[in-house]
Scaffold this active site. Structure first.
Site, PDB file in Angstrom:
ATOM      1  N   LEU A  38       4.146  10.571   4.013  1.00  0.00           N
ATOM      2  CA  LEU A  38       3.747   9.284   3.442  1.00  0.00           C
ATOM      3  C   LEU A  38       3.643   9.505   1.939  1.00  0.00           C
ATOM      4  CD1 LEU A  38       3.014   6.464   4.502  1.00  0.00           C
ATOM      5  CD2 LEU A  38       0.635   7.175   4.584  1.00  0.00           C
ATOM      6  N   ASP A  39       4.438   8.780   1.150  1.00  0.00           N
ATOM      7  CA  ASP A  39       4.506   9.012  -0.297  1.00  0.00           C
ATOM      8  C   ASP A  39       3.125   8.958  -0.948  1.00  0.00           C
ATOM      9  OD1 ASP A  39       7.236   9.312  -0.187  1.00  0.00           O
ATOM     10  OD2 ASP A  39       7.695   7.275  -0.824  1.00  0.00           O
ATOM     11  N   PRO A  40       2.927   9.709  -2.050  1.00  0.00           N
ATOM     12  CA  PRO A  40       1.611   9.764  -2.709  1.00  0.00           C
ATOM     13  C   PRO A  40       1.042   8.397  -3.087  1.00  0.00           C
ATOM     14  CG  PRO A  40       3.033  11.477  -3.577  1.00  0.00           C
ATOM     15  CD  PRO A  40       3.895  10.629  -2.679  1.00  0.00           C
ATOM     16  N   VAL A  42       1.414   5.637  -1.615  1.00  0.00           N
ATOM     17  CA  VAL A  42       1.242   4.782  -0.438  1.00  0.00           C
ATOM     18  C   VAL A  42      -0.041   5.164   0.291  1.00  0.00           C
ATOM     19  CG1 VAL A  42       2.257   4.013   1.741  1.00  0.00           C
ATOM     20  CG2 VAL A  42       3.741   4.597  -0.196  1.00  0.00           C
TER      21      VAL A  42
END
Length: 305
Positions: A38-40, A42
């Site tokens: 999960l991207d930073p 997000v």
């Protein structure tokens, strides 16, 4: 020692590995793994597998996900989200776009799509992650990928702010979908530059954001010896896979020893992976799959003992 799955709420600013690292320190175990990056920037639910549950992380990753995203029309960026540098900017007002035109375009993205991953992503090309090329101002050919959008709907009014048009949408999708790429492509379909300005993952692997725990929650529960009751069993990560209930103790022993079986030993037709479940305890014993060479046999893929 914990064995199970925890739905964790990941705050913005943390990487998925940061969450794993912090949980390893809190729980004092190395057997902690996440179920997909999960991207930073997000936030949202990140299912975490602990102990023997790490063996089912791949299956949780295959389950669908739901996101709440904010799309901003009028600006495209290098990263396709709010963190990148502006590539193109156009003033957007109420004469340029309507709720109906957006809703019509959104429905065009429902179903199977071909996406090209953004340069700022962790997809690997020739052994290097795309963002490593991007940081060196290199653009490389990126592999297309098929993704599935099950539902996509606008859930807010249009907001006209600082020469942009913003709206929120809910997206239910399969594994590997880039929502920021989807936002950019929606803009292209409307004839406007666009990017994703905010993203929250509300569901993943069957877990909802409302039942997820913060790192602080987990630390407190662990210190008070009450975390165990919050753990989801390993079986929860194997929903949707056919089960075979095992009643014979001799067969249970063979399964736990990782032995192969003839398909004919079971009543079910076994054409794909199956999970062997103890009929008494309802605990998963192992995951089996068809033998790639001996077509009348099944072999263990993962054993839980």
């Amino acid at each position: 020692m914990y064995n199970g799955i925890l739905p964790v709420f990941k705050d913005r600013g943390l990487t998925s590995h940061d969450v794993v690292f912090k949980l390893r320190k809190i729980l004092k175990t190395k057997k902690v793994g996440h179920t997909g990056t999960l991207d930073p920037e997000v936030s949202g639910v990140l299912p975490i597998c602990i102990g023997s549950a790490t063996k089912v992380s791949d299956y949780i990753m295959e389950m669908g996900k739901t996101y709440k995203a904010t799309v901003s029309l009028g600006i495209t960026t290098t990263t396709e989200d709010q963190t990148g540098e502006i590539l193109e900017q156009t003033a957007v007002n109420e004469q340029d776009v309507s709720a109906k035109s957006i809703d019509d375009v959104l429905q065009q993205f429902k179903g199977e799509l071909i996406q090209i991953p953004p340069m700022y992503s962790s997809v690997k090309v020739n052994g290097k992650k795309l963002y490593e090329y991007a940081r060196n101002n290199q653009v490389v050919e990126r592999p297309e990928r098929k993704v599935n959008i099950y539902q996509i709907n606008r859930i807010s009014d249009l907001r006209f702010v600082d020469d942009t048009c913003q709206f929120d949408m809910i997206v239910e999708c399969g594994k590997g979908t880039y929502i920021r790429t989807l936002a950019t492509d929606i803009g292209k379909a409307l004839g406007l530059p666009a990017h994703m300005s905010k993203l929250t993952r509300t569901q993943s692997g069957g877990f909802d954001i409302n039942e997820s725990l913060t790192l602080e929650d987990i630390k407190s529960l662990h210190e008070h010896d009450t975390l165990l009751e919050k753990l989801f069993p390993i079986e929860y990560g194997l929903k949707g896979i056919e089960q075979i209930l095992i009643t014979d103790n001799a067969i249970k022993g063979k399964i736990l020893n990782g032995q192969k079986f003839y398909k004919a030993e079971f009543k079910q037709n076994i054409d794909d992976i199956v999970i062997m479940v103890d009929n008494e305890t309802h605990k998963v014993l192992a995951i089996y799959e068809p033998h790639p060479e001996k077509l009348d046999e099944i072999k263990p893929k993962k054993v839980f003992n």
